[in-house]
Write an enzyme that holds these catalytic residues in place. Structure first.
Site, PDB file in Angstrom:
ATOM      1  N   ASP A   5      27.535  92.780 -58.047  1.00 25.88           N
ATOM      2  CA  ASP A   5      27.231  94.203 -58.164  1.00 25.88           C
ATOM      3  C   ASP A   5      28.585  94.909 -58.239  1.00 25.88           C
ATOM      4  OD1 ASP A   5      26.151  96.691 -58.335  1.00 25.88           O
ATOM      5  OD2 ASP A   5      24.718  96.414 -56.709  1.00 25.88           O
TER       6      ASP A   5
HETATM    7  C1  BGC Z   1      24.261  99.309 -58.776  1.00 30.35           C
HETATM    8  C2  BGC Z   1      23.788  98.335 -59.833  1.00 30.35           C
HETATM    9  C3  BGC Z   1      24.289  98.798 -61.177  1.00 30.35           C
HETATM   10  C4  BGC Z   1      25.811  98.881 -61.126  1.00 30.35           C
HETATM   11  C5  BGC Z   1      26.445  99.330 -62.432  1.00 30.35           C
HETATM   12  C6  BGC Z   1      25.760  99.512 -58.820  1.00 30.35           C
HETATM   13  O1  BGC Z   1      26.158 100.509 -57.948  1.00 30.35           O
HETATM   14  O2  BGC Z   1      23.880  98.829 -57.488  1.00 30.35           O
HETATM   15  O3  BGC Z   1      22.391  98.264 -59.832  1.00 30.35           O
HETATM   16  O4  BGC Z   1      23.869  97.927 -62.181  1.00 30.35           O
HETATM   17  O5  BGC Z   1      26.185  99.813 -60.123  1.00 30.35           O
HETATM   18  O6  BGC Z   1      26.164 100.656 -62.674  1.00 30.35           O
END
Ligand code: BGC
Length: 755
Positions: free
Chosen positions: A233
């Site tokens: 993530d």
């Molecule tokens: C989120 C993800 C997301 C990523 C990119 C993170 O903060 O938890 O679900 O895909 O950011 O935007």
């Protein structure tokens, strides 16, 4: 995965330097990987998110400024459709939009389990049930990937709250992990083969999800058979070298320090270069694959995608209550309609955070209903409350009451504003804002035909006013077509067919995780275990507001003829189940037929029922169709965390077929003869009762009972009492009560013989 080192990606890896490999394992910027022209490695572009494309126009990490795209209903809405074909179509449409925008990996679907309605991100997740979540995710993944774009299942795993998501540890016992939190991912991997998975921010039982070798390598890759790459993530990596060792293939976004730390770890010997090779191999394989599948000339039919967004919303809306057939409304019989609440004109159709799509077009219910009603019917609209927050003006409310009184019907649009549920923010309660509650409360007192239309990403409490309104329509955050879908359902152009993918409890306090959420000292322990959602409410026979699987239709369905191909089966058999569903009403409609399994008697405690199959069928009035299900060993097994294996125990199971978890229409009992036998290991504290069926244990027990003046066979009332006490004694007490005849050494020798 091709493990043969002759494959193209392996040939490239054999030529790359340590530094280049470390660089590939870490992003180039926020949305792409490093290209290496000399090896023919292109950059790979990724973009959010689960219900529509969020391709940023620039490399910015910002949440706004993405390209126009179709905004489909969020996951919590889509799952209420229980329609895998439809979700596949949505995935396909999003895949096309990715291709048109040069995106190779779509960062979705999200399939974390809704442990509590308070999770601020529940709108991005499918269900409280892992079977439903897994099936929906697999359908979505297959759809996206049919366009040559990879899907990314997220957030693996135990990311069930936003509170301290980047620092806390989700402490979950293995049985609960396997049966509830991992199960959906397992189904999605086995049935969808996603090209990518995203690790969660949090720790699992004290180890960061992105550094957890057991999760990323043993479970995901070796047991589930995942062949794609795991991406962190955004910003989840804390120790890049440990992440590589665990099996994390790509860190995102770029982190200037990570490649050097990976190189250093190899140089000092805490990480081997072979492990680094193994970890970048699946990543490189997907980079090459997606590049080969790129489509350069894609003609997008945004209008077709918009129509699909409307259809998906229609199938996702859930008619929660409809007393005396208040709905559908008959446009020809109305002279005036009051539409109250700003969501009527400014729908809340998606949630805040990384999944936010720049919808290229939106429908609102006010315009859509006005178009259905035409000039002859008067429509009074009043926003009453602000888009955000709890505040309202009494004079606005008074005016709304006046409009409701003079109209034939009041359509009251209420729900949760953006600042009540969003990524990064859990809810504090599951109540509606005071302004929304005041509106529905007051209007329902003056207008008997008050219909509540809810817009929210997860369960809300409605107990305070539910009795005062004849009809409630749950419209979720149902994407850019939500306004049209709401109008079509309210006026009967479309028959509602959505069913709840999550229970609506009477009160937040009834939720099984309530006392254990959100944890403390950066630890959240899932003490409720496997009893999540209806598994808890139904096992405890608790009253709920609306049960899991509930949803009404404008027609009625009759269930009959439940047939199984065998009443007795073994754990290598497949059990075929069928039943007939008849549309007994006077309009066409779709029914979601649900199959639950109940283990009648089990060594480990189990929920009273668990969803193991579902099917959505369309029926014309008077039409009957057969629905078929297949069950196999996995559907009857629990996870035994002392044996560390799935266990299907011999015995009776009930098959329950119904229209919701609380509306079971057909039952059948079947008998499983399992080849798995639980080996009993006797120890000093085994109760005497456990020896009764053992060939050398039984005479031993008989002798002890005789010494106490009773016997196994006797059914005299005083002997029944005595047996209850003596048979529950642990074996070791036979030493205490033997007057020196039976020593501890003799007991241990006896245990050896027993075992
Ligand atoms: C989120 C993800 C997301 C990523 C990119 C993170 O903060 O938890 O679900 O895909 O950011 O935007």
């Amino acid at each position: 995965m091709s493990n043969t080192k002759t494959a193209d990606h392996w040939k490239i890896i054999s030529k790359m330097t340590l530094e280049e490999k470390a660089k590939l394992a870490s992003g180039r910027d926020v949305w792409s990987t490093h290209p290496f022209e000399k090896y023919g490695i292109p950059p790979m572009y990724v973009a959010d998110g689960p219900h529509g494309l969020r391709k940023m126009a620039s490399d910015a990490a910002s949440l706004h400024g993405s390209v126009p795209a179709t905004c489909f209903p969020t996951a919590s809405a889509m799952s209420a459709s229980w329609n895998q074909d439809l979700i596949h179509q949505v995935g396909t449409a999003i895949g096309k939009e990715c291709q048109a925008n040069g995106v190779q990996i779509l960062l979705g679907p999200g399939l974390n389990i809704k442990r509590t309605p308070l999770n601020g991100r529940n709108f991005e997740y499918y269900s409280e049930d892992p079977h439903l979540s897994g099936k929906m995710a697999a359908a979505f993944v297959r759809g996206v990937q049919s366009e040559g774009v990879g899907a990314c299942i997220k957030h693996f795993v135990g990311n069930n709250q936003e509170h301290e998501r980047m620092m806390n540890s989700s402490n979950i016992d293995e049985r609960t992990l396997r049966e509830i939190y991992l199960k959906g991912f397992e189904i999605a991997v086995k049935e969808g083969q996603p090209w990518s998975a995203m690790c969660a921010y949090n720790k699992i039982n004290g180890v960061w999800a992105g550094e957890n070798e057991w999760l990323l390598t043993t479970v995901l890759r070796e047991e589930f058979g995942f062949e794609g790459f795991v991406v962190s993530d955004w910003g989840a990596v804390n120790n890049p070298d440990k992440a590589i060792q665990a099996g994390l293939n790509l860190e995102m976004p770029d982190n200037a320090f990570s490649p050097a730390r990976i190189v250093e770890a190899v140089q000092v010997g805490t990480l081997t270069e072979e492990r680094l090779d193994e970890v970048i191999a699946p990543l490189l394989k997907i980079i090459l694959k997606t590049y080969a599948l790129r489509k350069t000339k894609v003609q997008l039919d945004f209008e077709a995608h918009h129509q699909l967004a409307i259809r998906t919303a229609e199938e996702s809306l859930v008619l929660l209550k409809n007393e005396e057939n208040t709905l559908p409304l008959n446009a020809n019989k109305l002279k005036s309609v009051a539409m109250l609440g700003s969501f009527a004109k400014m729908p809340r159709y998606q949630g805040g955070g990384s999944s936010n799509v720049n919808a290229y077009k939106t429908e609102n219910a006010l315009d859509a209903i006005q178009a259905i009603l035409g000039e002859a019917v008067e429509v009074y609209y009043l926003p009453v409350y602000e888009a955000m927050g709890d505040q309202y003006d009494q004079s606005d409310l008074d005016q709304a009451i006046g409009l409701a009184k003079k109209a034939d019907v009041a359509l009251v649009f209420i729900g949760l504003p953006d600042d009540f549920e969003a990524e990064g923010l859990d809810r504090e309660h599951i109540d509606l804002p005071e302004s929304h509650k005041a509106l529905i409360r007051e209007v329902s007192q003056v207008q008997p035909n008050t219909i509540a239309i809810l817009s929210n990403g997860a369960a809300v409490e409605v107990d305070e006013w539910e009795r005062d309104v004849p009809a409630i329509l749950e419209s979720w955050l149902s994407g850019q077509g939500s306004g049209q879908a709401i109008a079509n359902i309210l006026f009967g152009t479309t028959n509602p067919s959505g069913k709840l993918a999550e229970s609506f409890p009477l009160r937040l306090q009834h939720n099984p995780s309530h006392l254990f959420f959100p944890g403390q000292n950066r630890e959240v322990t899932y003490r409720e275990g496997i009893y999540v959602g209806y598994r808890y409410y139904d096992t405890k026979s608790m009253e709920v507001m609306f049960p899991f699987g509930h949803g009404l239709s404008y027609t009625t369905f009759e269930y009959s003829n439940l047939l199984v191909d065998k009443k007795e089966f073994s754990d290598s058999d497949t059990l075929k189940i069928r039943c007939a569903i008849l549309n007994t009403g006077d309009c066409a409609g779709a029914e979601v037929v649900q199959l639950y399994v109940r283990d009648v008697e089990s060594t480990l405690p189990r929920p009273i029922k668990e969803l193991k199959g579902f099917a959505k069928i369309n029926l014309e009035p008077g039409e009957q169709q057969q629905v078929e299900f297949e069950l196999s060993k996995a559907d009857f097994s629990y996870y035994d965390d002392t044996l560390h294996t799935w266990f299907a125990e011999s015995g009776e199971f009930q098959l329950l077929v119904g229209s919701s978890s609380r509306d079971i229409r057909l039952y059948e009992t079947v008998q499983l003869h399992s080849s798995q036998v639980r080996e009993v290991v006797y120890d000093r504290f085994s109760p005497l009762r456990d020896l009764v069926d053992h060939p050398i244990g039984r005479p031993f027990v008989e002798k002890i009972l005789k010494d106490f003046g009773t016997s196994l066979e006797s059914d005299k009332p005083e002997d029944i009492e005595a047996k209850a006490i003596f048979l529950s004694l642990p074996l070791i007490k036979s030493v205490n009560f033997s007057h020196g005849q039976f020593s501890m050494d003799m007991l241990d020798k006896f245990l050896g013989d027993l075992n």
